[in-house]
Design an enzyme around this catalytic site. Structure first.
Site, PDB file in Angstrom:
ATOM      1  N   GLY A 180       0.829  -1.199   0.000  1.00 47.97           N
ATOM      2  CA  GLY A 180       0.000   0.000   0.000  1.00 47.97           C
ATOM      3  C   GLY A 180       0.864   1.248   0.000  1.00 47.97           C
ATOM      4  O   GLY A 180       2.082   1.178  -0.135  1.00 47.97           O
ATOM      5  N   THR A 181       0.224   2.383   0.152  1.00 43.70           N
ATOM      6  CA  THR A 181       0.933   3.659   0.188  1.00 43.70           C
ATOM      7  C   THR A 181       1.900   3.705   1.361  1.00 43.70           C
ATOM      8  O   THR A 181       2.977   4.267   1.279  1.00 43.70           O
ATOM      9  CB  THR A 181      -0.094   4.807   0.322  1.00 43.70           C
ATOM     10  OG1 THR A 181      -1.056   4.670  -0.716  1.00 43.70           O
ATOM     11  CG2 THR A 181       0.564   6.166   0.200  1.00 43.70           C
ATOM     12  N   TYR A 182       1.510   3.108   2.474  1.00 39.99           N
ATOM     13  CA  TYR A 182       2.274   3.270   3.712  1.00 39.99           C
ATOM     14  C   TYR A 182       3.094   2.058   4.131  1.00 39.99           C
ATOM     15  O   TYR A 182       3.855   2.143   5.077  1.00 39.99           O
ATOM     16  CB  TYR A 182       1.323   3.632   4.856  1.00 39.99           C
ATOM     17  CG  TYR A 182       0.470   4.837   4.549  1.00 39.99           C
ATOM     18  CD1 TYR A 182       1.017   6.117   4.614  1.00 39.99           C
ATOM     19  CD2 TYR A 182      -0.864   4.708   4.174  1.00 39.99           C
ATOM     20  CE1 TYR A 182       0.255   7.231   4.321  1.00 39.99           C
ATOM     21  CE2 TYR A 182      -1.632   5.819   3.880  1.00 39.99           C
ATOM     22  CZ  TYR A 182      -1.069   7.082   3.954  1.00 39.99           C
ATOM     23  OH  TYR A 182      -1.819   8.189   3.660  1.00 39.99           O
ATOM     24  N   VAL A 209       3.617  -2.641   3.784  1.00 36.15           N
ATOM     25  CA  VAL A 209       3.202  -3.951   3.268  1.00 36.15           C
ATOM     26  C   VAL A 209       1.860  -4.364   3.864  1.00 36.15           C
ATOM     27  O   VAL A 209       1.562  -4.068   5.020  1.00 36.15           O
ATOM     28  CB  VAL A 209       4.251  -5.035   3.621  1.00 36.15           C
ATOM     29  CG1 VAL A 209       3.962  -6.335   2.878  1.00 36.15           C
ATOM     30  CG2 VAL A 209       5.646  -4.545   3.278  1.00 36.15           C
ATOM     31  N   ASP A 246      -9.415  -5.923  -5.125  1.00 37.28           N
ATOM     32  CA  ASP A 246      -9.683  -4.487  -5.227  1.00 37.28           C
ATOM     33  C   ASP A 246     -10.284  -4.182  -6.602  1.00 37.28           C
ATOM     34  O   ASP A 246     -10.221  -4.994  -7.528  1.00 37.28           O
ATOM     35  CB  ASP A 246      -8.421  -3.653  -4.936  1.00 37.28           C
ATOM     36  CG  ASP A 246      -7.313  -3.854  -5.959  1.00 37.28           C
ATOM     37  OD1 ASP A 246      -7.571  -3.658  -7.160  1.00 37.28           O
ATOM     38  OD2 ASP A 246      -6.188  -4.201  -5.559  1.00 37.28           O
ATOM     39  N   ASP A 303      -7.528  10.273  -0.743  1.00 37.93           N
ATOM     40  CA  ASP A 303      -6.688   9.495  -1.665  1.00 37.93           C
ATOM     41  C   ASP A 303      -7.475   8.328  -2.254  1.00 37.93           C
ATOM     42  O   ASP A 303      -6.969   7.217  -2.347  1.00 37.93           O
ATOM     43  CB  ASP A 303      -5.435   9.008  -0.926  1.00 37.93           C
ATOM     44  CG  ASP A 303      -4.366   8.454  -1.881  1.00 37.93           C
ATOM     45  OD1 ASP A 303      -4.332   8.891  -3.051  1.00 37.93           O
ATOM     46  OD2 ASP A 303      -3.586   7.585  -1.465  1.00 37.93           O
ATOM     47  N   LYS A 326      -8.931   5.843  -4.872  1.00 35.65           N
ATOM     48  CA  LYS A 326      -8.502   5.315  -6.170  1.00 35.65           C
ATOM     49  C   LYS A 326      -8.979   3.869  -6.228  1.00 35.65           C
ATOM     50  O   LYS A 326      -9.312   3.285  -5.184  1.00 35.65           O
ATOM     51  CB  LYS A 326      -6.975   5.396  -6.304  1.00 35.65           C
ATOM     52  CG  LYS A 326      -6.220   4.778  -5.139  1.00 35.65           C
ATOM     53  CD  LYS A 326      -4.761   5.194  -5.140  1.00 35.65           C
ATOM     54  CE  LYS A 326      -4.080   4.784  -3.849  1.00 35.65           C
ATOM     55  NZ  LYS A 326      -2.803   5.423  -3.641  1.00 35.65           N
TER      56      LYS A 326
END
Length: 298
Positions: A13-15, A17, A86, A127, A129
């Protein structure tokens, strides 16, 4: 962390695992998000912990449930409900046939319900998406990572140095507005709505200026008459090319008049005039909304 058995890595992810894991006590399958923070030396900021703890109160069928926050010395693990896929992967696997209109309508309706709920609790996503919209075999779709942007900020690059996508970013953010509203999430969802319909990203920019110009080329370059205050935004330039607005029927040809009307209201430049999630839910586009089951290949 002893109570969880990692099963496999399911993504980055953005931040940090994300793992599929099993709760050893209950047997429940969960998604474990390991948050990598730059402040490795100082540990986890207390503001982030406070923000994240508030998210445990966000209970809604279209919000991915945050079960728990596990805080060790300088690591933070978020324990979420587990969903199989997703929306991005689902769209990628549906490129031949596309997503049926009844399913697009159902997904958009559910996402707006989740947004309306969060917005009523004054929580923004910032954010949105396709990668953080999660689906299951029952036809449900849920918003993931709600509130994380406020707790940790939206980085320019992920921890693996991947560029964080700009494709769904609202024009007020791109123009440098520091104080934005729930309307930023509606813009992102409008872009995702169009992408579900046409099977390609609406504004696939590769830099902030390219992103803005792609929006301007489709929706026209905004001026004071349609967006009061736009010319005094930090990153507005009088030298921006003046493009004319395109007709939405050319932009999203498969969409009927009601769908185009709703999309148009989700993509209004002026955030104060952009439709709210609550008002979008009563739009006539949804008068025949059902909840079909997606053709999932899990």
């Amino acid at each position: 962390m002893e109570s969880f058995q990692k099963v496999e890595k399911i993504g980055e992810g953005t931040y940090g695992v994300v793992y599929k894991a099993k709760n050893k006590v209950t047997g429940e399958t969960v998604a474990l998000k390991k948050i990598r923070l730059d402040t490795e030396t100082e540990g986890v900021p207390s503001t982030a912990i406070r923000e994240i703890s508030l998210l445990k109160e966000l209970n809604h069928p279209n919000i991915v449930k945050l079960h728990d926050v596990i805080h060790t010395e300088n690591k933070l693990y978020l324990v979420f409900e587990f969903l199989h896929q997703d929306l991005k992967r689902f769209m990628d696997s549906s490129t031949v046939t596309g997503i049926s209109l009844p399913l697009v309508k159902s997904y958009l309706f559910q996402l707006l319900q989740g947004l309306a709920f969060c917005h009523s609790h004054r929580v923004l996503h910032r954010d949105l998406k396709p990668q953080n919209l999660l689906i299951n075999a029952q036809g449900e779709i849920k918003l993931a990572d709600f509130g994380l942007a406020r707790a940790f900020g939206v980085p320019v690059r992920t921890y693996t140095h991947e560029v964080v996508t700009l494709w769904y970013r609202a024009p007020e953010i791109l123009l440098g507005c520091k104080y934005y509203s729930t309307a930023v999430d509606i813009w992102s969802l409008g872009c995702i709505f169009a992408e579900m319909i046409t099977r390609k990203a609406l504004f696939p920019g590769d830099s902030e200026i390219d992103q803005l110009f792609r929006i301007f080329r489709t929706l026209g370059t905004p001026d004071e008459s349609i967006w009061p205050g736009v010319t005094s935004m930090p990153d507005y330039k009088p030298s921006f090319p003046k493009w004319a607005r395109q007709d939405l029927s050319k932009v999203v040809p498969p969409l009927d008049e009601d769908g185009r009307d709703l999309l148009g209201q989700m993509l209004i430049y002026d955030p104060n005039k952009r439709i709210s999630a609550k008002n979008a839910l009563v739009h006539r586009f949804f008068r025949d909304v059902t909840m079909p089951v997606p053709p999932l290949r899990l």
